[in-house]
Design an enzyme around this catalytic site. Structure first.
Site, PDB file in Angstrom:
ATOM      1  N   SER A 124       0.736  -1.235   0.007  1.00 55.40           N
ATOM      2  CA  SER A 124      -0.081   0.058  -0.069  1.00 55.40           C
ATOM      3  C   SER A 124       1.055   0.944   0.020  1.00 55.40           C
ATOM      4  O   SER A 124       2.015   1.291   0.350  1.00 55.40           O
ATOM      5  CB  SER A 124      -0.773  -0.158   1.169  1.00 55.40           C
ATOM      6  OG  SER A 124      -1.353   1.275   1.656  1.00 55.40           O
ATOM      7  N   TYR A 149      -1.596  -0.529  10.833  1.00 52.74           N
ATOM      8  CA  TYR A 149      -2.175  -1.133   9.474  1.00 52.74           C
ATOM      9  C   TYR A 149      -1.101  -0.962   8.463  1.00 52.74           C
ATOM     10  O   TYR A 149      -0.303  -2.005   7.918  1.00 52.74           O
ATOM     11  CB  TYR A 149      -3.272  -0.739   8.839  1.00 52.74           C
ATOM     12  CG  TYR A 149      -3.334  -1.258   7.511  1.00 52.74           C
ATOM     13  CD1 TYR A 149      -3.260   0.104   6.594  1.00 52.74           C
ATOM     14  CD2 TYR A 149      -3.699  -2.468   7.076  1.00 52.74           C
ATOM     15  CE1 TYR A 149      -3.404  -0.280   5.200  1.00 52.74           C
ATOM     16  CE2 TYR A 149      -3.772  -2.529   5.551  1.00 52.74           C
ATOM     17  CZ  TYR A 149      -3.317  -1.481   4.666  1.00 52.74           C
ATOM     18  OH  TYR A 149      -3.421  -1.957   3.308  1.00 52.74           O
ATOM     19  N   LYS A 153       2.405  -3.609   6.489  1.00 53.04           N
ATOM     20  CA  LYS A 153       2.871  -3.613   5.151  1.00 53.04           C
ATOM     21  C   LYS A 153       4.366  -3.281   5.078  1.00 53.04           C
ATOM     22  O   LYS A 153       5.150  -4.074   4.325  1.00 53.04           O
ATOM     23  CB  LYS A 153       1.910  -2.606   4.260  1.00 53.04           C
ATOM     24  CG  LYS A 153       0.616  -2.657   4.211  1.00 53.04           C
ATOM     25  CD  LYS A 153       0.296  -4.294   3.579  1.00 53.04           C
ATOM     26  CE  LYS A 153      -1.188  -4.254   3.485  1.00 53.04           C
ATOM     27  NZ  LYS A 153      -1.515  -5.763   2.795  1.00 53.04           N
TER      28      LYS A 153
HETATM   29  C1  WQD Z   1      -9.244   9.889   1.183  1.00 57.33           C
HETATM   30  C2  WQD Z   1      -9.418  11.259   1.393  1.00 57.33           C
HETATM   31  C3  WQD Z   1      -9.703  12.095   3.804  1.00 57.33           C
HETATM   32  C4  WQD Z   1     -13.354   9.914   4.337  1.00 57.33           C
HETATM   33  C5  WQD Z   1      -6.552   4.764   3.046  1.00 57.33           C
HETATM   34  C6  WQD Z   1      -5.689   3.852   3.880  1.00 57.33           C
HETATM   35  C7  WQD Z   1      -4.652   3.439   2.753  1.00 57.33           C
HETATM   36  C8  WQD Z   1      -5.648   2.731   1.773  1.00 57.33           C
HETATM   37  C9  WQD Z   1      -6.634   3.453   1.148  1.00 57.33           C
HETATM   38  C10 WQD Z   1      -5.210   0.286   2.298  1.00 57.33           C
HETATM   39  C11 WQD Z   1      -8.457  12.003   2.422  1.00 57.33           C
HETATM   40  C12 WQD Z   1     -10.856  12.216   2.811  1.00 57.33           C
HETATM   41  C13 WQD Z   1     -12.232  10.350   3.830  1.00 57.33           C
HETATM   42  C14 WQD Z   1     -14.275  10.907   4.641  1.00 57.33           C
HETATM   43  C15 WQD Z   1     -13.103  12.697   3.931  1.00 57.33           C
HETATM   44  N1  WQD Z   1      -6.162   1.767   2.371  1.00 57.33           N
HETATM   45  N2  WQD Z   1     -12.296  11.768   3.504  1.00 57.33           N
HETATM   46  N3  WQD Z   1     -14.212  12.150   4.493  1.00 57.33           N
HETATM   47  O1  WQD Z   1      -6.821   7.843   4.044  1.00 57.33           O
HETATM   48  O2  WQD Z   1      -5.958   8.458   1.526  1.00 57.33           O
HETATM   49  O3  WQD Z   1      -6.008   6.115   2.499  1.00 57.33           O
HETATM   50  O4  WQD Z   1      -7.363   3.944   2.367  1.00 57.33           O
HETATM   51  O5  WQD Z   1      -4.339   0.319   1.703  1.00 57.33           O
HETATM   52  O6  WQD Z   1      -3.898   2.571   3.546  1.00 57.33           O
HETATM   53  O7  WQD Z   1      -4.575   4.849   4.742  1.00 57.33           O
HETATM   54  O8  WQD Z   1      -8.156   7.050   2.115  1.00 57.33           O
HETATM   55  O9  WQD Z   1     -10.499   7.227   1.326  1.00 57.33           O
HETATM   56  O10 WQD Z   1     -10.144   7.265   3.671  1.00 57.33           O
HETATM   57  O11 WQD Z   1      -9.216   9.357   2.633  1.00 57.33           O
HETATM   58  O12 WQD Z   1     -13.071  13.898   3.811  1.00 57.33           O
HETATM   59  O13 WQD Z   1     -15.400  10.160   5.211  1.00 57.33           O
HETATM   60  O14 WQD Z   1     -10.667  11.750   1.872  1.00 57.33           O
HETATM   61  O15 WQD Z   1      -9.268  13.203   4.561  1.00 57.33           O
HETATM   62  O16 WQD Z   1      -8.235  13.423   1.999  1.00 57.33           O
HETATM   63  P1  WQD Z   1      -6.813   7.542   2.543  1.00 57.33           P
HETATM   64  P2  WQD Z   1      -9.547   7.725   2.302  1.00 57.33           P
END
Ligand code: WQD
Length: 338
Positions: A124, A149, A153
């Site tokens: 990841s 998590y 990785k």
């Molecule tokens: C994306 C953007 C949030 C939810 C995570 C894991 C990573 C991978 C993918 C496994 C950010 C914003 C999010 C919400 C929001 N998983 N957001 N409201 O954090 O980039 O990555 O998932 O491998 O390991 O860390 O993904 O979709 O949670 O967030 O504003 O309800 O959306 O702040 O900018 P992230 P995400």
């Protein structure tokens, strides 16, 4: 090739199983359905016309897994099985270390016992932590995740590299995904998280389909184009094709090699909401909330290594991701529970 796909009933695993079958490979899925639905096997058959083999086992049950492995006798493994919720890993790190490391140890011991040494590992972009500014390069410096998590990785990439280094004959691909979203264009398989989604795209889709009231925008005061977080969203079908490309190039890898799987472009939260409004044809309510602990302002991939070494680049647009994600969610408002 005959490929054992661990966690193959999950979001990325099921899409990769479809891509493998459509490419003419044979697939056996090893999944205990703790975090996925048995219905996915039927949907894969519906899409491809071929039913994948199934080993309904927990990798941590070494005896059962060894028997299933022996019976399947695969040529290679793609290893998706594992826990992957960042917030949950902060709350319960021991469960995450025990499960993600333990299941991979069980897999490696079984592969060695049966003389199989070709492995594609689901890593990841979280391994980059906040060590670099985007675009993240595979050789851009130390890996250091900001949550348990992500640390599983980082550790597993190191363990796999050490195993490959210690014994010849291993061919290991470490695939660092950015943000996988969207769904197969048939709408038959897609992302179906347990409980309230942690990730943006499934959360937006559950608001769009009426299961949740509004999207929470975690911060709009970042140093980005519109103040909201920017990420490298990649269509899950592109990601699946990246796994097939890595698998088919693996024999050329002596040891372990990391590749980013991303588009190389960042898209903001507000831009994502707008894309899903266009796909669904209706407004999606959203409210700005405080920043989420641990979030990076911006994250996207340097894509040159996968392009030059795998001959793979992502081709689908944000609009494709939103359209296909909406088709899945609108056809399956409650995911596989329907
Ligand atoms: C994306 C953007 C949030 C939810 C995570 C894991 C990573 C991978 C993918 C496994 C950010 C914003 C999010 C919400 C929001 N998983 N957001 N409201 O954090 O980039 O990555 O998932 O491998 O390991 O860390 O993904 O979709 O949670 O967030 O504003 O309800 O959306 O702040 O900018 P992230 P995400």
């Amino acid at each position: 090739m005959h490929v054992l796909v661990t966690g193959g009933a999950g979001f990325i695993g099921s899409h990769t199983a479809v891509a493998l079958l459509e490419r003419g490979h044979r697939v056996t899925i090893a999944d205990d359905f703790q975090n996925s639905s048995p219905k996915v096997i039927d949907r894969i058959e519906q899409i491809t016309g071929t039913r994948p083999g199934l080993a309904a086992v927990d990798l941590l049950d070494e005896e059962a897994f060894d028997a299933a492995f022996a019976s399947a006798s695969p040529d290679a493994v793609i290893h998706f099985a594992g826990l992957k919720a960042v917030g949950e890993s902060v709350a319960d790190p021991l469960r995450y270390y025990a499960h993600n490391l333990g299941s991979t140890f069980s897999l490696l011991k079984t592969m060695k016992r049966h003389g199989v040494r070709s492995l594609v590992f689901s890593s990841s972009a979280t391994v980059y932590g906040d060590q670099q500014d985007p675009p993240y390069r595979e050789d851009g410096g130390r890996l250091d995740a900001t949550n348990p998590y992500g640390m599983t990785k980082v550790m597993l990439e190191r363990i796999l590299s050490d195993v490959a280094e210690s014994e010849g004959g291993w061919h290991i691909g470490l695939l660092r995904y950015f943000n996988p979203i969207g769904a197969h264009p048939s709408g038959l398989i897609g992302e179906d998280p347990n409980g309230i989604p942690n990730n943006l795209a499934p959360y937006i889709l559950q608001v769009a389909v009426g299961r949740l009231p509004e999207v929470n925008i975690f911060g709009d005061d970042y140093a980005t184009a519109d103040g909201t977080g920017e990420r490298d969203y990649i269509h899950v079908a592109d990601l699946a094709e990246g796994h097939v490309a890595a698998l088919e190039k693996l024999s050329a890898v002596e040891g372990a090699r990391a590749w980013n799987l991303g588009t190389g472009a960042g898209t903001s939260v507000r831009q994502m909401i707008a894309a899903f409004e266009a796909a669904s044809g209706h407004p999606i309510p959203a409210i700005v909330r405080p920043r989420r602990e641990g979030d990076l302002p911006r994250s996207w991939a340097d894509t040159t290594r996968a392009a030059s070494e795998l001959g793979w680049t992502a081709s689908r647009s944000i609009a494709d991701m939103a359209r296909d994600g909406w088709r899945w969610q609108s056809q399956n408002p409650n995911g596989f529970a329907d």
